[in-house]
Design an enzyme around this catalytic site. Structure first.
Site, short mmCIF file in Angstrom:
data_model
loop_
_atom_site.label_atom_id
_atom_site.label_comp_id
_atom_site.label_asym_id
_atom_site.label_seq_id
_atom_site.Cartn_x
_atom_site.Cartn_y
_atom_site.Cartn_z
N LYS A 53 0.87 -1.30 0.09
CA LYS A 53 -0.02 0.01 0.04
C LYS A 53 0.87 1.28 0.02
O LYS A 53 0.54 2.16 -0.86
CB LYS A 53 -0.81 -0.07 1.10
CG LYS A 53 -2.17 -1.00 1.02
CD LYS A 53 -2.80 -1.28 2.39
CE LYS A 53 -3.54 -2.51 1.99
NZ LYS A 53 -4.22 -3.31 3.47
N GLN A 97 -4.64 -2.07 9.41
CA GLN A 97 -4.28 -3.27 8.90
C GLN A 97 -4.94 -4.47 9.92
O GLN A 97 -4.69 -4.43 11.17
CB GLN A 97 -3.02 -3.38 8.47
CG GLN A 97 -2.57 -4.76 7.80
CD GLN A 97 -3.14 -4.77 6.49
OE1 GLN A 97 -3.02 -4.02 5.64
NE2 GLN A 97 -3.60 -6.01 6.09
N ASP A 120 -11.30 2.29 3.49
CA ASP A 120 -11.54 0.90 3.54
C ASP A 120 -12.98 0.40 3.37
O ASP A 120 -13.15 -0.68 2.80
CB ASP A 120 -10.87 0.16 4.83
CG ASP A 120 -9.59 -0.69 4.43
OD1 ASP A 120 -9.62 -1.09 3.05
OD2 ASP A 120 -9.12 -1.41 5.56
#
Ligand code: NDP
Length: 288
Positions: A53, A97, A120
């Site tokens: 990322k 994460q 997200d």
């Protein structure tokens, strides 16, 4: 007839080039999209996702803030960090994460992210907005899948989409996005009776199970579009494979996504897309 491959790698590159151009234009207006990625602990797979990322952000000119914490941090500390990022005007997207250590409540953490920075698309507010057809950050993997299907001008309306898997991050939302495109959607899961009977009805089959080579060729209808979300490492060879037996499925399908180089690269790309969208939303708000 062998299926046409839908290359997520190629589509992701095209989209990332477009995103880089957009970021360049925004920068000229003084807007630099910023993404904060928080990693707790030392899980090697999580670390490699986070690195991917960071690299993708840098390649497209997005400001990337990587924050790493030891496994021993408390939930309270992590919530404090998220609160600080929620207030930070240089950050437009916040991603934690997953998975988190057991001592930290994942739901509490996800819900603490401002929905306006939840790139997200995991916050219940964004999920609710998506379900009710309002503007929302769409979860990146399902969003990428729809983009891949559309990139081949495959018509979705009226098609029977069978999704194998019902997780909150892949299975459930991808079915919702296909429903929004006027498909008829069936969800299958570990308690589904006669899975093969279901998958054989799929015009578009999405496999999101997380089991190597779980769906053989005889589970696939002739001419189906096969989207393989699974990422599984074979213990014997260390090779990455999907949930579908690729060599068999490609002889039945009309289109198929490979593993690796399929859904994976599109997931990160849609994260970049959402981050840029968030920066534009904040810029619009500040002008009001
Ligand atoms: P989960 O483990 O959360 O969900 C797996 C789903 O598969 C569950 O709904 C489960 O059913 C179902 N399932 C398990 N066994 C069977 C079975 N025998 N028959 C039918 N259904 C079954 O996984 P995720 O959704 O998070 O991920 C799925 C895969 O996708 C993984 O390989 C993951 O690595 C990959 N992935 C890839 C991404 C990418 O960017 N390429 C992003 C995210 C995930 P039940 O609910 O009944 O338990």
């Amino acid at each position: 007839m062998a299926a046409e491959i839908i290359s997520g790698k190629e589509l992701a590159q095209t989209k990332r080039n477009e995103i880089a151009l957009e970021v360049q234009k925004l920068s000229q207006e003084g807007i630099v999209p910023g993404l904060a990625v928080l990693l707790v602990g030392n899980d090697p797979a999580s670390r490699s996702y986070v690195k991917g990322k960071d690299k993708a952000c840098k390649e497209t000119g997005i400001h990337s803030l990587m924050l790493e914490y030891p496994e021993t941090i408390t939930e309270e500390f992590l919530l404090g960090e998220i609160d600080r990022l929620n207030q930070d005007p240089s950050i437009h997207g916040i991603l934690v994460q997953l998975p988190l250590p057991n001592s930290i409540n994942e739901t509490a953490v996800i819900e603490s992210i401002s929905p306006e920075k939840d790139v997200d698309g995991f916050h219940p507010i964004n999920i609710g907005r998506m379900m009710t057809g309002q503007d929302a950050f769409l979860p990146c993997t399902p969003f990428g899948i729809i983009e891949m299907v559309k990139s081949k001008q495959i018509s979705i309306e009226g098609k029977h989409v069978v999704v194998v898997g019902r997780s909150n991050i892949v299975g459930k939302p991808v079915g919702q996005l296909f429903l929004k495109e006027n498909a008829t959607v069936t969800y299958c899961h570990s308690r589904t009776a006669n899975l093969k009977e279901m998958t054989l009805q799929a015009d578009i089959l999405v496999a999101a199970v997380g089991k190597a080579n779980f769906l053989p060729g005889d589970y696939i209808k002739e001419g189906a579009v096969v989207i393989d979300v699974g990422v599984n490492r074979l213990e014997s060879t260390g090779k990455l494979v999907g949930d579908v037996v690729f060599e068999e499925a490609k002889e039945k399908a009309s289109y198929i996504t490979p593993v690796p180089g399929g859904v994976g690269p599109m997931t990160i790309t849609m994260l970049l897309h959402n981050t840029v969208q968030s920066a534009k939303n904040f810029a619009l708000l500040s002008r009001k």
